[in-house]
Design a protein around this motif. Structure first.
Motif, PDB file in Angstrom:
ATOM      1  N   GLU A  24       0.879  -1.152   0.074  1.00 15.20           N
ATOM      2  CA  GLU A  24      -0.131  -0.030   0.182  1.00 15.20           C
ATOM      3  C   GLU A  24       1.061   1.206  -0.069  1.00 15.20           C
ATOM      4  OE1 GLU A  24      -3.317   0.106  -0.652  1.00 15.20           O
ATOM      5  OE2 GLU A  24      -3.301  -2.100  -0.820  1.00 15.20           O
ATOM      6  N   GLU A  25       2.026   1.272   0.868  1.00 12.39           N
ATOM      7  CA  GLU A  25       2.872   2.287   0.895  1.00 12.39           C
ATOM      8  C   GLU A  25       3.471   2.627  -0.621  1.00 12.39           C
ATOM      9  OE1 GLU A  25       5.732   1.954   3.730  1.00 12.39           O
ATOM     10  OE2 GLU A  25       4.243   1.745   5.557  1.00 12.39           O
ATOM     11  N   PHE A  26       3.708   1.476  -1.405  1.00 12.71           N
ATOM     12  CA  PHE A  26       4.407   1.608  -2.614  1.00 12.71           C
ATOM     13  C   PHE A  26       3.308   2.135  -3.716  1.00 12.71           C
ATOM     14  CE2 PHE A  26       5.675  -0.271  -6.835  1.00 12.71           C
ATOM     15  CZ  PHE A  26       6.900   0.418  -6.937  1.00 12.71           C
ATOM     16  N   LYS A  27       2.219   1.683  -3.567  1.00 16.18           N
ATOM     17  CA  LYS A  27       1.145   2.101  -4.372  1.00 16.18           C
ATOM     18  C   LYS A  27       0.940   3.582  -4.083  1.00 16.18           C
ATOM     19  CE  LYS A  27      -1.857  -2.041  -4.898  1.00 16.18           C
ATOM     20  NZ  LYS A  27      -3.182  -2.664  -4.525  1.00 16.18           N
ATOM     21  N   ASP A  28       1.000   4.061  -2.828  1.00 16.25           N
ATOM     22  CA  ASP A  28       0.675   5.691  -2.526  1.00 16.25           C
ATOM     23  C   ASP A  28       1.942   6.281  -3.161  1.00 16.25           C
ATOM     24  OD1 ASP A  28      -1.610   5.158  -1.309  1.00 16.25           O
ATOM     25  OD2 ASP A  28      -0.421   4.981   0.696  1.00 16.25           O
ATOM     26  N   LEU A  77       3.434   5.635  -5.771  1.00 16.34           N
ATOM     27  CA  LEU A  77       3.410   5.549  -7.341  1.00 16.34           C
ATOM     28  C   LEU A  77       2.336   6.913  -7.586  1.00 16.34           C
ATOM     29  CD1 LEU A  77       3.301   1.996  -8.475  1.00 16.34           C
ATOM     30  CD2 LEU A  77       5.327   3.608  -8.476  1.00 16.34           C
ATOM     31  N   LYS A  78       1.363   6.765  -6.843  1.00 18.44           N
ATOM     32  CA  LYS A  78       0.305   7.848  -7.212  1.00 18.44           C
ATOM     33  C   LYS A  78       0.979   9.147  -6.866  1.00 18.44           C
ATOM     34  CE  LYS A  78      -3.598   5.029  -5.697  1.00 18.44           C
ATOM     35  NZ  LYS A  78      -4.584   4.796  -4.617  1.00 18.44           N
ATOM     36  N   VAL A 127       4.084   4.342 -14.459  1.00 18.11           N
ATOM     37  CA  VAL A 127       4.921   4.698 -13.386  1.00 18.11           C
ATOM     38  C   VAL A 127       5.398   3.413 -12.526  1.00 18.11           C
ATOM     39  CG1 VAL A 127       2.912   5.046 -11.696  1.00 18.11           C
ATOM     40  CG2 VAL A 127       5.160   6.117 -11.004  1.00 18.11           C
ATOM     41  N   ASN A 128       6.544   3.388 -12.403  1.00 17.91           N
ATOM     42  CA  ASN A 128       7.071   2.072 -11.685  1.00 17.91           C
ATOM     43  C   ASN A 128       8.284   2.228 -10.507  1.00 17.91           C
ATOM     44  OD1 ASN A 128       9.639   3.131 -12.608  1.00 17.91           O
ATOM     45  ND2 ASN A 128      10.128   1.777 -14.385  1.00 17.91           N
ATOM     46  N   GLY A 129       8.015   3.525  -9.923  1.00 17.58           N
ATOM     47  CA  GLY A 129       8.764   3.814  -8.661  1.00 17.58           C
ATOM     48  C   GLY A 129      10.184   4.405  -9.024  1.00 17.58           C
TER      49      GLY A 129
END
Length: 306
Positions: A42-46, A48-49, A99-101
């Motif tokens: 979830e932190e990674f998704k946030d 990316l957003k 987007v990939n980080g």
């Protein structure tokens, strides 16, 4: 000596209790690890957003996330812009990002469509979306993939692509002057990993005898004809309610689909129908039946392919 006979029972209870405690510890540890992994995702998704929103003032309308085996293999396709709902249809105006980080790339700007239903194809994680307007034949379809952490557009075509019974269907619409209206053609596509592109499944015309050789083909065709008769009785096509007859054509596709064209011709007009069947171990299963009026002709043609 009497006390000793209870010793084995005590040992069994002790062993079972120890195993149970170990199991519970293991279960709790697994739950904690799962919660930690979920939190990290979830932190990674946030993240990316946030990377996308740093480059645009538009809100996120659709976030399609691909979970890789490692964080560095995970990425997302993100649509930003304005979403509107009218008469149960979702319209969209905005942009598409990858987007990939590490990278945040604008793929397409000024997307405008009356119908907005982007999907990730489960078989290969490709992104499929289409644009369309109220004008007939305005649909355009796009499919994106990611190779070596770089986005690639692998399909851009006029027509409508959508998932149909687990297969990727493709429908093209064109003017049909001879029929007095529009016509459309349906094909099925597959991903060719060697060519790195989408190809059409081959299809060929089969005879009525070949079609009726399937165990329940006559029964299924009769079922469709009964439904067509009901359509006609409930429609305004009075001239087709009597003194009319059916004509058939059959197309068999390499993917296991058999497409039956029904043409109902009368003194003053023609109605076009189709049915889509799936071949299963010597039988056919009715997947879909559709009615088109005198202004449209829907059919499937022979096509080259594998």
């Amino acid at each position: 000596m009497k006390e000793c006979k209870y010793l084995p029972l005590v040992l069994v209870i002790f062993i079972l209790t120890s195993c149970n405690l170990s199991y519970r510890k293991g279960t709790l540890r697994d739950v904690e690890m799962t919660q930690a992994e979920t939190s990290a995702e979830e932190e990674f998704k946030d993240k990316l957003k946030r990377m996308v929103l740093e480059k645009t003032q538009d809100p996120v309308c659709a976030f399609l996330y691909i979970d890789g085996s490692r964080e560095e293999d995970s990425y997302a396709f993100v649509f930003t812009g304005k979403m509107m709902e009218e008469y149960a249809n979702k319209s969209f105006q905005g942009e598409l990002w990858y987007v990939n980080g590490q990278d945040c790339i604008l793929l397409t700007d000024e997307i405008e469509t009356d119908s907005f239903e982007p999907v990730i194809l489960e078989t290969n994680h490709h992104l499929l979306y289409q644009t369309s307007s109220s004008l007939p034949g305005s649909a355009e379809s796009y499919i994106w993939t990611v190779k070596e952490r770089k986005p690639q557009l692998v399909l851009e075509t006029l027509g409508s692509c959508f998932m149909d019974n687990g297969l990727l269907a493709f429908v093209q619409t064109s003017a049909a002057i001879k029929e007095g209206g529009r016509s459309w053609r349906r094909y099925y596509l597959y991903w060719d990993s060697e060519k790195q592109s989408y190809q059409r499944y081959g299809s060929k015309r089969i005879t009525e005898e070949e079609f009726l050789s399937y165990e329940n083909a006559q029964e299924v065709r009769d079922q469709v004809e009964i439904a067509i008769e009901k359509d006609i009785q409930e429609s305004d096509a009075a001239d087709l309610k009597s003194e009319s007859h059916f004509e058939y054509s059959y197309i068999k596709c390499d993917c296991g689909i058999i497409y039956v064209n029904y043409i109902r011709t009368g003194n003053k007009g023609t109605l076009y129908y189709y049915s889509i069947l799936t071949e299963r171990e010597g039988t056919v299963i009715l997947e879909e039946r559709q009615h088109y009026d005198t202004y449209e002709k829907g059919y499937m043609e022979e096509a080259g392919g594998r």
